[in-house]
Design an enzyme around this catalytic site. Structure first.
Site, PDB file in Angstrom:
ATOM      1  CB  SER A  65       2.582  35.440  -0.311  1.00 30.52           C
ATOM      2  OG  SER A  65       2.239  34.209   0.301  1.00 30.52           O
ATOM      3  CE1 TYR A 100       6.607  32.473  -2.287  1.00 34.07           C
ATOM      4  CE2 TYR A 100       5.291  32.244  -0.299  1.00 34.07           C
ATOM      5  CZ  TYR A 100       5.388  32.522  -1.646  1.00 34.07           C
ATOM      6  OH  TYR A 100       4.245  32.854  -2.358  1.00 34.07           O
TER       7      TYR A 100
HETATM    8  N1  LIG Z   1      -0.504  29.863  -5.703  1.00 34.16           N
HETATM    9  C1  LIG Z   1      -0.556  30.304  -4.454  1.00 34.16           C
HETATM   10  O1  LIG Z   1      -1.154  29.672  -3.582  1.00 34.16           O
HETATM   11  C2  LIG Z   1       0.116  31.602  -4.094  1.00 34.16           C
HETATM   12  C3  LIG Z   1      -0.081  32.099  -2.809  1.00 34.16           C
HETATM   13  C4  LIG Z   1       0.529  33.279  -2.450  1.00 34.16           C
HETATM   14  C5  LIG Z   1       1.312  33.965  -3.362  1.00 34.16           C
HETATM   15  N2  LIG Z   1       1.500  33.456  -4.603  1.00 34.16           N
HETATM   16  C6  LIG Z   1       2.359  34.190  -5.521  1.00 34.16           C
HETATM   17  O2  LIG Z   1       1.709  34.338  -6.756  1.00 34.16           O
HETATM   18  C7  LIG Z   1       2.695  34.539  -7.773  1.00 34.16           C
HETATM   19  C8  LIG Z   1       2.347  33.679  -8.972  1.00 34.16           C
HETATM   20  O3  LIG Z   1       2.431  32.328  -8.592  1.00 34.16           O
HETATM   21  P1  LIG Z   1       1.481  31.196  -9.198  1.00 34.16           P
HETATM   22  O4  LIG Z   1       0.712  30.641  -8.069  1.00 34.16           O
HETATM   23  O5  LIG Z   1       0.765  31.684 -10.388  1.00 34.16           O
HETATM   24  O6  LIG Z   1       2.578  30.093  -9.558  1.00 34.16           O
HETATM   25  P2  LIG Z   1       3.071  29.539 -10.971  1.00 34.16           P
HETATM   26  O7  LIG Z   1       4.229  28.674 -10.671  1.00 34.16           O
HETATM   27  O8  LIG Z   1       1.921  28.974 -11.722  1.00 34.16           O
HETATM   28  O9  LIG Z   1       3.539  30.841 -11.734  1.00 34.16           O
HETATM   29  C9  LIG Z   1       4.762  31.495 -11.482  1.00 34.16           C
HETATM   30  C10 LIG Z   1       5.345  31.898 -12.827  1.00 34.16           C
HETATM   31  O10 LIG Z   1       6.531  32.671 -12.579  1.00 34.16           O
HETATM   32  C11 LIG Z   1       7.507  32.259 -13.517  1.00 34.16           C
HETATM   33  N3  LIG Z   1       8.840  32.558 -12.993  1.00 34.16           N
HETATM   34  C12 LIG Z   1       9.487  31.891 -11.997  1.00 34.16           C
HETATM   35  N4  LIG Z   1      10.682  32.446 -11.803  1.00 34.16           N
HETATM   36  C13 LIG Z   1      10.792  33.465 -12.696  1.00 34.16           C
HETATM   37  C14 LIG Z   1      11.797  34.403 -12.968  1.00 34.16           C
HETATM   38  N5  LIG Z   1      12.961  34.396 -12.302  1.00 34.16           N
HETATM   39  N6  LIG Z   1      11.581  35.331 -13.933  1.00 34.16           N
HETATM   40  C15 LIG Z   1      10.412  35.335 -14.630  1.00 34.16           C
HETATM   41  N7  LIG Z   1       9.433  34.459 -14.414  1.00 34.16           N
HETATM   42  C16 LIG Z   1       9.611  33.540 -13.448  1.00 34.16           C
HETATM   43  C17 LIG Z   1       7.286  30.759 -13.702  1.00 34.16           C
HETATM   44  O11 LIG Z   1       7.845  30.292 -14.919  1.00 34.16           O
HETATM   45  C18 LIG Z   1       5.767  30.690 -13.680  1.00 34.16           C
HETATM   46  O12 LIG Z   1       5.212  30.789 -14.972  1.00 34.16           O
HETATM   47  C19 LIG Z   1       4.044  34.238  -7.121  1.00 34.16           C
HETATM   48  O13 LIG Z   1       4.695  35.442  -6.794  1.00 34.16           O
HETATM   49  C20 LIG Z   1       3.657  33.503  -5.859  1.00 34.16           C
HETATM   50  O14 LIG Z   1       4.614  33.637  -4.840  1.00 34.16           O
HETATM   51  C21 LIG Z   1       0.909  32.298  -4.996  1.00 34.16           C
END
Ligand SMILES: NC(=O)c1ccc[n+]([C@@H]2O[C@H](COP(=O)([O-])OP(=O)(O)OC[C@H]3O[C@@H](n4cnc5c(N)ncnc54)[C@H](O)[C@@H]3O)[C@@H](O)[C@H]2O)c1
Length: 283
Positions: free
Chosen positions: A140, A153
């Site tokens: 991230s 986080y």
């Molecule tokens: N969206 C953003 O702006 C952003 C920015 C930086 C990093 N990220 C990272 O991207 C990754 C994906 O996030 P996203 O944006 O697609 O969010 P999202 O919430 O759409 O997807 C995250 C998924 O992870 C699953 N999950 C949560 N806890 C879990 C666990 N313990 N075991 C298995 N699955 C689990 C959730 O059910 C969900 O489907 C994450 O690691 C997040 O930190 C996202």
């Protein structure tokens, strides 16, 4: 790309970025092992994909669940070649004095221990099957920069880079590449529960409009970089974290430039690009 037939495990596959990666990989002919805690959304995704998939409903912070996901892939396809270790949670937007140990442990457990468990089981499986592939972690912008409201986080995502570098050094001599993407702002469900205050889900688009590219990213724009990193096109790339953040991490906040970090970007853009913008409000 050379991903046709490759067995790829994607965690957090039911979410925004994970499902975009799964769709892109499926389009390139990869066979998929999909893991998430949300079984319903996992099933809905699998039903849409034009490829062989196996699903494992489980928690990336749980050792036996992680092992079982890989075992499910091996049972279905005989091996697991590639991993996108992507599942994550943001944790609460909390003032530091109010951040509870339970919340800190939960976020670090999913984001950091989850990355460790996923990487460890990937290498164990590569040893069992006599060869490996590549691993991509979802880090991230919070792996690289800080804010005052997301300490757990940030700590967990900084830790992901430690996992990345250690795993890349371990994997190098056996040809296994380990890299990470560091997304900036991608409106997914990630911040849905974080409310409407500053820094929450509701102002993501507004904050993203202050980055150099002036907009949020899409899950597909993260997935395309993940797919590249998993493919042989990135064959000489390991131990690297690629920011996919519209330029946000390129900005020096002690010398604001290009409007980044400014809520009102129109005057900045008018000064920088008078011929194009002439000072009008940018949509
Ligand atoms: N969206 C953003 O702006 C952003 C920015 C930086 C990093 N990220 C990272 O991207 C990754 C994906 O996030 P996203 O944006 O697609 O969010 P999202 O919430 O759409 O997807 C995250 C998924 O992870 C699953 N999950 C949560 N806890 C879990 C666990 N313990 N075991 C298995 N699955 C689990 C959730 O059910 C969900 O489907 C994450 O690691 C997040 O930190 C996202």
């Amino acid at each position: 790309m050379d991903l046709d037939g490759k067995v790829t495990l994607v965690t957090g596959a039911a979410g925004g970025i994970g499902s975009a990666t799964a769709r892109r990989l499926a389009g390139l002919g990869a066979r998929l092992v999909l893991m998430d805690t949300d079984g319903d959304r996992l099933a809905a995704l699998a039903a849409q994909l034009p490829t062989d998939t196996v699903r494992h409903v489980g928690d990336v912070a749980d050792e036996s669940d992680v092992d079982a996901a890989v075992a499910a892939g091996v049972a279905a396809f005989g091996r697991v070649d590639l991993h996108h270790l992507n599942a994550g949670v943001p944790g609460p937007l909390t003032r530091l004095p109010e951040l509870s140990v339970a919340e800190f442990d939960r976020v670090v457990g999913i984001n950091l221990r989850g990355a460790f468990l996923g990487v460890r089981e990937a290498f164990r499986q590569y040893e069992r099957q006599g060869g490996g592939g590549a691993i991509v972690l979802t880090a991230s912008i919070a792996s690289l920069r800080g804010s005052d409201d997301l300490l757990a986080y940030q700590a967990s995502k900084h830790g992901v880079l430690g996992v990345l570098r250690g795993a890349a050094l371990y994997g190098g001599p056996i040809g296994v590449r380990v890299n990470a993407v560091a997304p900036g702002i991608v409106p997914t469900a990630l911040f849905t529960e974080s409310g409407s205050g500053p820094g929450g889900g509701d102002d993501m688009a507004r904050r993203a409009a202050t980055t150099p590219l002036r907009r949020p990213g899409t899950a597909e724009e993260i997935a395309s970089v993940v797919t590249f990193l998993l493919s042989a096109d990135a064959g000489y790339l390991t131990g690297e974290v690629i920011s996919v953040d519209g330029g946000a991490s390129a900005v020096s906040i002690v010398r604001p430039s290009g409007g980044a970090g400014a809520w009102d970007t129109a005057p900045v853009d008018a000064r920088l690009h008078p011929a194009t913008h002439r000072g009008e409000e940018i949509a």
